[in-house]
Scaffold this active site. Sequence first.
Site, mmCIF file in Angstrom:
data_model
loop_
_atom_site.group_PDB
_atom_site.id
_atom_site.type_symbol
_atom_site.label_atom_id
_atom_site.label_comp_id
_atom_site.label_asym_id
_atom_site.label_seq_id
_atom_site.Cartn_x
_atom_site.Cartn_y
_atom_site.Cartn_z
ATOM 1 N N GLN A 52 86.732 3.014 57.007
ATOM 2 C CA GLN A 52 86.088 1.716 56.752
ATOM 3 C C GLN A 52 84.672 1.631 57.319
ATOM 4 O O GLN A 52 83.892 0.790 56.900
ATOM 5 C CB GLN A 52 86.938 0.589 57.344
ATOM 6 C CG GLN A 52 88.267 0.407 56.629
ATOM 7 C CD GLN A 52 89.101 -0.653 57.302
ATOM 8 O OE1 GLN A 52 89.796 -0.385 58.253
ATOM 9 N NE2 GLN A 52 89.010 -1.879 56.822
ATOM 10 N N CYS A 92 92.464 -7.408 54.853
ATOM 11 C CA CYS A 92 91.749 -6.185 55.209
ATOM 12 C C CYS A 92 90.279 -6.512 55.422
ATOM 13 O O CYS A 92 89.694 -7.255 54.644
ATOM 14 C CB CYS A 92 91.915 -5.180 54.068
ATOM 15 S SG CYS A 92 91.055 -3.636 54.358
ATOM 16 N N LEU A 93 89.700 -5.942 56.460
ATOM 17 C CA LEU A 93 88.277 -6.186 56.739
ATOM 18 C C LEU A 93 87.386 -5.667 55.612
ATOM 19 O O LEU A 93 86.266 -6.122 55.453
ATOM 20 C CB LEU A 93 87.881 -5.536 58.068
ATOM 21 C CG LEU A 93 88.500 -6.179 59.318
ATOM 22 C CD1 LEU A 93 88.221 -5.335 60.548
ATOM 23 C CD2 LEU A 93 87.982 -7.597 59.505
ATOM 24 N N HIS A 134 99.143 0.428 56.816
ATOM 25 C CA HIS A 134 97.930 -0.057 56.132
ATOM 26 C C HIS A 134 96.709 0.802 56.525
ATOM 27 O O HIS A 134 95.953 1.243 55.660
ATOM 28 C CB HIS A 134 97.722 -1.530 56.511
ATOM 29 C CG HIS A 134 96.456 -2.146 55.996
ATOM 30 N ND1 HIS A 134 96.451 -3.209 55.116
ATOM 31 C CD2 HIS A 134 95.143 -1.864 56.251
ATOM 32 C CE1 HIS A 134 95.189 -3.525 54.850
ATOM 33 N NE2 HIS A 134 94.373 -2.742 55.529
ATOM 34 N N GLU A 135 96.554 1.038 57.831
ATOM 35 C CA GLU A 135 95.395 1.811 58.298
ATOM 36 C C GLU A 135 95.486 3.269 57.858
ATOM 37 O O GLU A 135 94.480 3.893 57.527
ATOM 38 C CB GLU A 135 95.254 1.740 59.829
ATOM 39 C CG GLU A 135 95.124 0.348 60.426
ATOM 40 C CD GLU A 135 94.066 -0.522 59.772
ATOM 41 O OE1 GLU A 135 93.089 0.016 59.220
ATOM 42 O OE2 GLU A 135 94.223 -1.750 59.802
ATOM 43 N N HIS A 138 94.147 3.799 54.473
ATOM 44 C CA HIS A 138 92.675 3.915 54.439
ATOM 45 C C HIS A 138 92.246 5.373 54.578
ATOM 46 O O HIS A 138 91.314 5.818 53.906
ATOM 47 C CB HIS A 138 92.038 3.119 55.583
ATOM 48 C CG HIS A 138 91.883 1.648 55.300
ATOM 49 N ND1 HIS A 138 91.149 1.173 54.249
ATOM 50 C CD2 HIS A 138 92.353 0.554 55.954
ATOM 51 C CE1 HIS A 138 91.172 -0.159 54.268
ATOM 52 N NE2 HIS A 138 91.897 -0.558 55.293
HETATM 53 NI NI NI Z 1 92.294 -2.546 55.894
#
Ligand code: NI
Length: 173
Positions: A52, A92-93, A134-135, A138
């Site tokens: 990210q 999510c960011l 979730h991470e 990514h």
């Molecule tokens: Ni995320």
Amino acid sequence: MSKLNILEFPDARLRTVANKVKIFDKQLKKLVDDMAETMYHSNNGIGLAATQVNVHKRLLVMDFSEDHSHLLVYINPEITDQSGEQKREEGCLSVPGVYASVKRAEIITVKAQNVDGKSFEEDLDGLHAVCLQHEMDHLDGKLFVDYLSPLKRNMVRKKLEKQRRNAAQEVVF
Ligand code: NI
């Protein structure tokens, strides 16, 4: 410490598959510090993957405490066992302002390394297990909106484009 820029959907760089971390040096520690700083200064972020912030290494940070006192660092994480099922609303960011329910494993066993390269293994459940899954997505170039239907995902894309247009207008005088 410095705050890093967070990539936002549909940025193609979010689709990069991250490489394994092989060198555990000062530079890695600085990256972990910067990622923690970035997460703590974000809007309610409890997890952040290196992908990210456009660093394509298998590394993620999380913190579930309210006072940002329990930084969790997972380097080269691997899920070695999983069971059950849970569905939670995720955000999510990299997809700001969008929330959706995603089906994940309820209990997972994760093997990872800490910032010094030391291996550890943990059993996680609930929110902790969801956040880690979730991470880890990514790190494989996957986003939670990928679990939505193409129609819904397109709506998300339009919503974000509109948000960005409005934000751009705010700084034009
Ligand atoms: Ni995320």
